[in-house]
Design a protein around this motif. Structure first.
Motif, PDB file in Angstrom:
ATOM      1  N   VAL A   1       0.895  -1.153   0.000  1.00 21.77           N
ATOM      2  CA  VAL A   1       0.000   0.000   0.000  1.00 21.77           C
ATOM      3  C   VAL A   1       0.932   1.201   0.000  1.00 21.77           C
ATOM      4  O   VAL A   1       1.909   1.251   0.758  1.00 21.77           O
ATOM      5  CB  VAL A   1      -0.901   0.000   1.257  1.00 21.77           C
TER       6      VAL A   1
ATOM      7  N   VAL B   1      -3.922   0.986  -3.352  1.00 26.18           N
ATOM      8  CA  VAL B   1      -4.094  -0.258  -2.598  1.00 26.18           C
ATOM      9  C   VAL B   1      -4.138  -1.419  -3.597  1.00 26.18           C
ATOM     10  O   VAL B   1      -5.123  -1.578  -4.317  1.00 26.18           O
ATOM     11  CB  VAL B   1      -5.387  -0.235  -1.753  1.00 26.18           C
TER      12      VAL B   1
ATOM     13  N   GLY C   1      -6.303  -7.273  -2.830  1.00 26.08           N
ATOM     14  CA  GLY C   1      -6.116  -8.180  -1.714  1.00 26.08           C
ATOM     15  C   GLY C   1      -5.580  -7.524  -0.450  1.00 26.08           C
ATOM     16  O   GLY C   1      -5.468  -8.186   0.576  1.00 26.08           O
ATOM     17  N   LEU C   2      -5.247  -6.248  -0.512  1.00 25.28           N
ATOM     18  CA  LEU C   2      -4.742  -5.552   0.672  1.00 25.28           C
ATOM     19  C   LEU C   2      -5.790  -4.577   1.185  1.00 25.28           C
ATOM     20  O   LEU C   2      -6.664  -4.134   0.443  1.00 25.28           O
ATOM     21  CB  LEU C   2      -3.442  -4.809   0.341  1.00 25.28           C
ATOM     22  N   GLN C   3      -5.690  -4.238   2.470  1.00 27.44           N
ATOM     23  CA  GLN C   3      -6.682  -3.361   3.088  1.00 27.44           C
ATOM     24  C   GLN C   3      -6.265  -1.898   2.992  1.00 27.44           C
ATOM     25  O   GLN C   3      -5.082  -1.575   3.042  1.00 27.44           O
ATOM     26  CB  GLN C   3      -6.861  -3.715   4.561  1.00 27.44           C
ATOM     27  N   ARG C   4      -7.265  -1.046   2.893  1.00 28.70           N
ATOM     28  CA  ARG C   4      -7.028   0.399   2.875  1.00 28.70           C
ATOM     29  C   ARG C   4      -6.544   0.837   4.256  1.00 28.70           C
ATOM     30  O   ARG C   4      -7.071   0.404   5.273  1.00 28.70           O
ATOM     31  CB  ARG C   4      -8.319   1.117   2.496  1.00 28.70           C
ATOM     32  N   PRO C   5      -5.543   1.736   4.327  1.00 34.12           N
ATOM     33  CA  PRO C   5      -5.008   2.163   5.624  1.00 34.12           C
ATOM     34  C   PRO C   5      -5.927   3.137   6.344  1.00 34.12           C
ATOM     35  O   PRO C   5      -6.842   3.712   5.749  1.00 34.12           O
ATOM     36  CB  PRO C   5      -3.696   2.844   5.240  1.00 34.12           C
ATOM     37  N   ASN C   6      -5.644   3.332   7.608  1.00 33.31           N
ATOM     38  CA  ASN C   6      -6.364   4.261   8.458  1.00 33.31           C
ATOM     39  C   ASN C   6      -6.148   5.690   7.939  1.00 33.31           C
ATOM     40  O   ASN C   6      -5.024   6.136   7.763  1.00 33.31           O
ATOM     41  CB  ASN C   6      -5.836   4.119   9.890  1.00 33.31           C
ATOM     42  N   GLU C   7      -7.231   6.410   7.719  1.00 36.68           N
ATOM     43  CA  GLU C   7      -7.139   7.777   7.178  1.00 36.68           C
ATOM     44  C   GLU C   7      -6.438   8.725   8.139  1.00 36.68           C
ATOM     45  O   GLU C   7      -5.759   9.661   7.709  1.00 36.68           O
ATOM     46  CB  GLU C   7      -8.540   8.301   6.847  1.00 36.68           C
TER      47      GLU C   7
END
Length: 99
Positions: free
Chosen positions: A60, A70, A73-79
């Motif tokens: 990411v 992103v 298969g990967l998660q979106r990071p904390n804003e």
């Protein structure tokens, strides 16, 4: 005068070669901030969440416009963390001294 020129070239050469690869500068909320210098000695800065695999498929990261990329298969990071990461990237781009 010739020995001085040779000495200067020997001292400067490792710096020029080392400047082509990205060097880690900082870690901000799990993000890695890196910088390298281009041919004109201008900083190129990037930020990514370290992971396994290649830069494009398994990290990411922020693109040159600071938009989140992103891979599948990967998660979106904390804003909330992105604010601090973008500030760190701006400091990296503003000066060779990362303060």
């Amino acid at each position: 005068m010739q020995p001085v020129r040779v000495l200067l070239l020997i001292l400067i050469s490792p710096v020029a070669f080392g400047a082509t690869a990205f060097q880690p500068l900082d870690r901000v909320d799990g993000w890695l901030i890196e910088r390298r210098l281009d041919d004109m000695q201008e900083p190129i800065c990037r930020a990514s969440m370290p992971g396994h695999g290649t830069w494009f498929s398994a990290r990411v990261r922020l693109d040159p416009d600071d938009l989140v990329v992103v891979p599948a298969g990967l998660q979106r990071p904390n804003e909330a963390a992105l604010i601090a990461v973008r500030e760190a990237l701006q400091r990296c781009r503003d000066s060779l001294l990362y303060l």
